[in-house]
Design an enzyme around this catalytic site. Structure first.
Site, mmCIF file in Angstrom:
data_model
loop_
_atom_site.group_PDB
_atom_site.id
_atom_site.type_symbol
_atom_site.label_atom_id
_atom_site.label_comp_id
_atom_site.label_asym_id
_atom_site.label_seq_id
_atom_site.Cartn_x
_atom_site.Cartn_y
_atom_site.Cartn_z
ATOM 1 N N GLU A 155 -25.990 11.915 109.623
ATOM 2 C CA GLU A 155 -25.145 12.018 110.829
ATOM 3 C C GLU A 155 -26.073 12.128 112.023
ATOM 4 O O GLU A 155 -26.851 13.082 112.113
ATOM 5 C CB GLU A 155 -24.227 13.245 110.785
ATOM 6 C CG GLU A 155 -23.062 13.104 109.848
ATOM 7 C CD GLU A 155 -22.046 14.242 109.976
ATOM 8 O OE1 GLU A 155 -21.849 14.757 111.104
ATOM 9 O OE2 GLU A 155 -21.473 14.615 108.946
ATOM 10 N N GLU B 94 -22.544 19.698 105.205
ATOM 11 C CA GLU B 94 -22.845 20.803 106.139
ATOM 12 C C GLU B 94 -22.425 22.160 105.577
ATOM 13 O O GLU B 94 -21.711 22.926 106.235
ATOM 14 C CB GLU B 94 -22.179 20.544 107.495
ATOM 15 C CG GLU B 94 -22.731 19.321 108.182
ATOM 16 C CD GLU B 94 -22.309 19.142 109.637
ATOM 17 O OE1 GLU B 94 -21.379 19.830 110.098
ATOM 18 O OE2 GLU B 94 -22.932 18.307 110.322
HETATM 19 O O1 AHR Z 1 -19.107 13.629 112.707
HETATM 20 C C1 AHR Z 1 -18.250 14.648 113.100
HETATM 21 C C2 AHR Z 1 -18.495 15.938 112.353
HETATM 22 O O2 AHR Z 1 -19.760 16.424 112.701
HETATM 23 C C3 AHR Z 1 -18.541 15.857 110.853
HETATM 24 O O3 AHR Z 1 -17.282 15.972 110.268
HETATM 25 C C4 AHR Z 1 -19.378 17.034 110.482
HETATM 26 O O4 AHR Z 1 -20.084 16.826 109.290
HETATM 27 C C5 AHR Z 1 -20.265 17.254 111.679
HETATM 28 O O5 AHR Z 1 -20.231 18.567 112.100
#
Ligand code: AHR
Length: 497
Positions: free
Chosen positions: A291, A172
């Site tokens: 994610e 990210e």
């Molecule tokens: O999954 C939780 C968080 O969400 C992770 O650390 C990050 O990559 C995202 O913002």
């Protein structure tokens, strides 16, 4: 309400890459400390890892697990997590403002992953670090022997290289919350140079270039266009991250959120293909949706957490029944894009926005979202087929023409098994479904699994599993047609053989 579907072997999307059923363990909250690892637990193994948690992870049949972050990785010095445990330093984890004891690091996690039958998708720190730390970590993990870092690994008791195939180039990097956030050009250059060096260490690895942190990012999809312009030739995947929540308590709208996921995937594919055309490239970029989940229940509670403790209860969303329905639709969306989405990680796996929860010193239990994830992971292997669907639709706050029937179909040729995954998004009425499967001669329904509940807000606890599937769905196959009544607000897995 009535819906129709036609399913045929000829309508092939692509072979499902089993890695779309991946998950994620970050050094965050109680995911590692108090989750997978709790040496004082009566059910811990000789290395301190909980056997009950391992059993639940195995039930999910998770092919790949992303590690060690997440935001955590952007401030992580991997060297802190290897070597004799008693000599490891405690560090401030700035991403989550917790204390990282480094009792678990790369080697311990690789061991654990092997035990639960998963590969690891390793992320490198492109926040506070860069090319040097990444190439050293790769040499430590994958080089057989005879060099400084590979011999260090061997001296730590790991004679054989870990052979980690899949690597994320940071996490990210578009987000202002990220330690060492980059502009797209800064990231593109750094990711390219890191990839170049990593490939020189080990040409067999696969690399994931960081995409946008969500569709809501102001830089989406320009981020993808600019960064991929740099990384297209060296990366194999671009990442997508997305979480949803029902903050306005508008369930009809909430269940339609997978349409945003659909739009996200389509836009990223289009952007990748634009860069492909611009570069006159023959290579196709694949998507790693590394994610995805529901995340909002714990937001308030997280504001009250005291900093600098080990394993605080962060991001502990307790999922209800409606969350399981949206998770089902998100899985369906991934399956319908099996031609381009080749990896995906439910974020996360244990305690932190997770299907598996633990009590410190006590039980491990299944959240509502455990079930659609497990069903897809077990029965969603084979070829993803494109169902031709006719469904009544509704309009919600943010989406129009939302089909009540959300579905994906997988044909497992080896097992000669056909599986229909279906969510009925209608909150008040059942949906009569007639599905033409005439191409599958003599197939009959062997099981119709249903996840349903009258109360959309009901959740499981360590003591009681209120939301769990049953196999009493009424699907039946006659003369090449499956007929069924999908209960209002339900997740369905119809298995034919
Ligand atoms: O999954 C939780 C968080 O969400 C992770 O650390 C990050 O990559 C995202 O913002």
């Amino acid at each position: 309400q009535q819906a129709r579907m036609v399913v045929d072997k000829a309508f092939k999307i692509a072979e499902v890459d089993k890695r779309i059923y991946g998950s994620f363990i970050e050094h965050l909250g109680r995911a590692v400390y108090g989750g997978i690892y709790e040496p004082s637990h009566p059910g811990a193994d000789n290395l301190g890892f909980r056997n009950d948690v391992k059993d639940l992870v195995r039930q999910l049949n998770v092919p790949i697990i992303r590690y060690p972050g997440g935001n955590f990785v952007s401030g992580y010095n991997w060297e802190d997590g290897v070597g004799p445990v008693e000599q490891r330093s405690k560090r401030l984890d700035l991403a989550w403002r917790a204390l990282e004891p480094n009792e678990v690091g790369t080697n311990e996690f690789m061991n654990w992953a092997k035990e639960v039958g998963s590969e690891v998708m390793m992320a490198v720190n492109l926040g506070t670090r860069g090319v040097d730390a990444a190439r050293n970590l790769l040499e430590y993990c994958n080089h057989p022997e005879g060099s400084y870092w590979s011999d260090l690994r061997r001296s730590h008791g790991y004679e054989q290289p870990h052979k980690i195939k899949t690597w994320c180039l940071g996490n990210e990097m578009d987000g202002p919350w990220q330690i060492g956030q980059k502009t797209p050009v800064e990231y593109g250059r750094l990711a390219y140079e890191t990839a170049k060096a990593m490939r020189l260490v080990d040409p067999d690895i696969e690399l994931v270039s960081c995409g946008s942190s969500s569709t809501a990012m102001p830089t989406f999809p320009e981020w993808e266009a600019v960064t991929l312009d740099h990384t297209y030739d060296v990366a194999d995947f671009v990442s997508l991250h997305q979480y949803y929540g029902n903050r306005d308590n508008d369930t009809a709208n909430y269940l339609a959120r997978s349409m945003d996921m659909e739009h996200f995937i389509r836009t990223v594919i289009a952007t990748c293909d634009y860069i492909k055309a611009k570069k006159r490239s023959k290579k196709t970029m694949y998507l790693s949706f590394d994610e995805w989940n529901v995340w909002y229940h714990s937001n308030q509670a997280d504001r009250k957490i005291e900093p600098w403790s080990v394993g605080p209860p962060q991001l502990e969303d307790v999922y209800n029944f409606e969350d399981a329905l949206l998770v089902g639709s998100m899985l369906i969306t991934l399956l319908r894009h099996a031609d381009r989405v080749k990896m995906a990680c439910m974020a996360q796996l244990v305690n932190v926005i997770a299907p598996i929860m633990t009590e410190n010193g006590g039980r491990a239990w299944k959240q509502t979202i455990f079930y659609p994830y497990m069903h897809a992971s077990i029965y969603g292997r084979g070829v993803s087929l494109q169902p031709v669907v006719e469904s009544p639709v509704y309009d919600a706050q943010d989406y129009t023409d939302v089909p009540y029937l959300d579905s994906a179909v997988v044909y497992n040729e080896a097992e000669e098994e056909l599986t229909i995954f279906a969510v009925n998004r209608h909150l008040e009425e059942a949906l009569e479904l007639k599905c033409d499967v005439r191409g599958f001669e003599n197939y009959r329904v062997i099981e119709h699994i249903v996840l349903e509940h009258d109360n959309l807000k009901v959740a499981n606890t360590a003591n009681e599993e209120k939301v769990k599937p049953h196999s009493h769905g009424d699907a039946a196959c006659e003369n090449g047609y499956v007929n069924t009544r999908l209960s209002k607000a339900s997740w369905n897995v119809i298995r034919l053989k």
